[in-house]
Design an enzyme around this catalytic site. Structure first.
Site, PDB file in Angstrom:
ATOM      1  N   ILE A  95       0.818  -1.209   0.000  1.00 30.05           N
ATOM      2  CA  ILE A  95       0.000   0.000   0.000  1.00 30.05           C
ATOM      3  C   ILE A  95       0.855   1.263   0.000  1.00 30.05           C
ATOM      4  CG2 ILE A  95      -0.274   0.042   2.516  1.00 30.05           C
ATOM      5  CD1 ILE A  95      -2.762   1.197  -0.252  1.00 30.05           C
ATOM      6  N   ASP A 171      -7.270  -2.340   5.251  1.00 27.93           N
ATOM      7  CA  ASP A 171      -7.374  -3.267   6.382  1.00 27.93           C
ATOM      8  C   ASP A 171      -6.118  -4.102   6.512  1.00 27.93           C
ATOM      9  OD1 ASP A 171      -7.900  -6.292   5.243  1.00 27.93           O
ATOM     10  OD2 ASP A 171      -8.619  -4.765   3.855  1.00 27.93           O
ATOM     11  N   GLY A 313      -5.918  -6.628   0.096  1.00 27.90           N
ATOM     12  CA  GLY A 313      -6.413  -5.714   1.121  1.00 27.90           C
ATOM     13  C   GLY A 313      -5.460  -4.546   1.276  1.00 27.90           C
ATOM     14  N   GLU A 314      -5.382  -4.002   2.462  1.00 28.46           N
ATOM     15  CA  GLU A 314      -4.532  -2.854   2.809  1.00 28.46           C
ATOM     16  C   GLU A 314      -5.005  -1.539   2.176  1.00 28.46           C
ATOM     17  OE1 GLU A 314      -0.428  -3.555   1.816  1.00 28.46           O
ATOM     18  OE2 GLU A 314      -0.354  -5.508   2.837  1.00 28.46           O
ATOM     19  N   GLY A 315      -6.010  -1.592   1.298  1.00 29.46           N
ATOM     20  CA  GLY A 315      -6.397  -0.420   0.512  1.00 29.46           C
ATOM     21  C   GLY A 315      -5.793  -0.425  -0.872  1.00 29.46           C
TER      22      GLY A 315
END
Length: 346
Positions: A95, A171, A313-315
């Site tokens: 990210i 997340d 995830g992580e954005g």
């Protein structure tokens, strides 16, 4: 139940002005496809036509552990969560790299990591250490649920007050796809075998354990499916509750949001129940390979901007979509009109 103010819809006059301007630009009507729709949406969110390019896009990664990992639902141990928080803080995660390309900055918030906070800033809104094992017990107490929702609201306010003009929630938490998938199954009334995905890359035995954990959690939540806050308490988690508060508060503050994958979109389902109408302020950045994600997007009526087979995830998926959104804004704001370019329109 946590009360949110009534959500004000994006500006209809700016939307109509943006639609009209699109028809004056040096291109056939509709030739830029989805970019045109996205540019109109941004204009309506900003209440201005032409829209302004994003100057402070902000990604907040919500980190939290989940006790359901004890049921063998993840390919990675829970120790990975605090290790990844340190990686975010050091700028070494996916990210961080993608945000740099997209022109966004990253903040990490420890909401429920099962470790001491890495720093006072990262742990400023920590609610607890890990959420409970939803297969056998509630994820949170009622007090923790309310505190987590408020933490997300406060973080959204901090970012908007600090000048953020676009928000992305990310997340990080081993076991979080199990809790997220359970929430999606509860809201969409779907069967565990339909919604359960491979998460971090679990094998067939791990997938079967995940299905079983989701089924047990849904059984425990059978009496509260109409109560979004109770769903977060019984089968969600502190990080998911904080994300729900963050997404709902972004809509309260009239700030556009790009949603990420299955975990963030599960929180979005709950946020739109907590603050009806909040979904008008969101776009889906991407489509995850998790089957529950498509169900959640369909339930919200949102179409992903990109579909690249991502599931990190992580954005990251939303961050990849951000340059597309920037291109949409730029075309509506900066293209010449037929009159300006002295080009004959149709």
């Amino acid at each position: 139940m946590t009360a949110f103010p009534e959500i004000v819809a994006p500006d209809a006059d700016a939307l109509r002005a943006a639609q009209a301007r699109q028809n004056t630009l040096t291109k056939p009507p509709g030739a830029l496809g989805r970019l045109e729709d996205l540019s109109v949406w941004v204009a309506s969110c900003q209440g201005a036509c032409p829209p302004r390019q994003f100057e402070r896009a902000r990604i907040v990664v919500f980190a939290g552990d989940h006790g359901v990992t004890a049921s063998g639902v993840s390919a990675f141990p829970p120790e990975v969560t605090p290790q990844m928080v340190a990686n975010f803080a050091a700028g070494g995660a996916a990210i961080n790299v993608i945000a740099g390309v997209a022109g966004a900055s990253v903040r990490v918030a420890d909401i429920a990591v099962d470790a001491e906070p890495l720093s006072p800033a990262i742990g400023a809104h920590k609610v607890r250490r890990s959420s409970g094992n939803i297969a056998v017990d509630d994820a949170l107490t009622a007090e923790d649920t309310a505190a987590a929702i408020q933490a997300g609201r406060t973080i959204a306010d901090e970012e908007v007050d600090g000048g953020a003009d676009l928000l992305i929630a990310g997340d990080m938490g081993i076991g979080n796809t199990t809790a997220a998938t359970t929430l999606i199954a509860a809201v969409t009334r779907s069967e565990p075998v339909v919604v359960a995905g491979r998460g971090t890359g679990i094998d067939d035995a791990g997938w079967a354990r995940k299905v079983s954990a989701i089924r047990d959690a849904l059984y425990r939540a059978r009496g509260v499916t109409a109560d979004p806050e109770a769903l977060l308490r019984v089968c969600g988690g502190a990080d998911l509750a904080a994300m729900a508060g963050f997404l709902a508060q972004a809509a309260v503050r009239r700030t556009p949001v790009l949603l990420d994958g299955v975990v963030v979109t599960a929180a979005a389902l709950i946020a739109d129940l907590l603050a009806p109408g909040a979904r008008a302020w969101w776009q889906a950045g991407h489509r995850s390979t998790e089957p529950a994600h498509t169900l959640a997007l369909d339930h919200l009526g949102l179409a992903p901007i990109v579909d690249l087979g991502m599931r990190l995830g992580e954005g990251t998926g939303a961050a990849v979509a951000l340059p597309v959104l920037r291109a949409a804004v730029a075309t509506l704001a900066s293209m010449a009109t037929f009159d300006e370019a002295q080009v004959s329109g149709a």
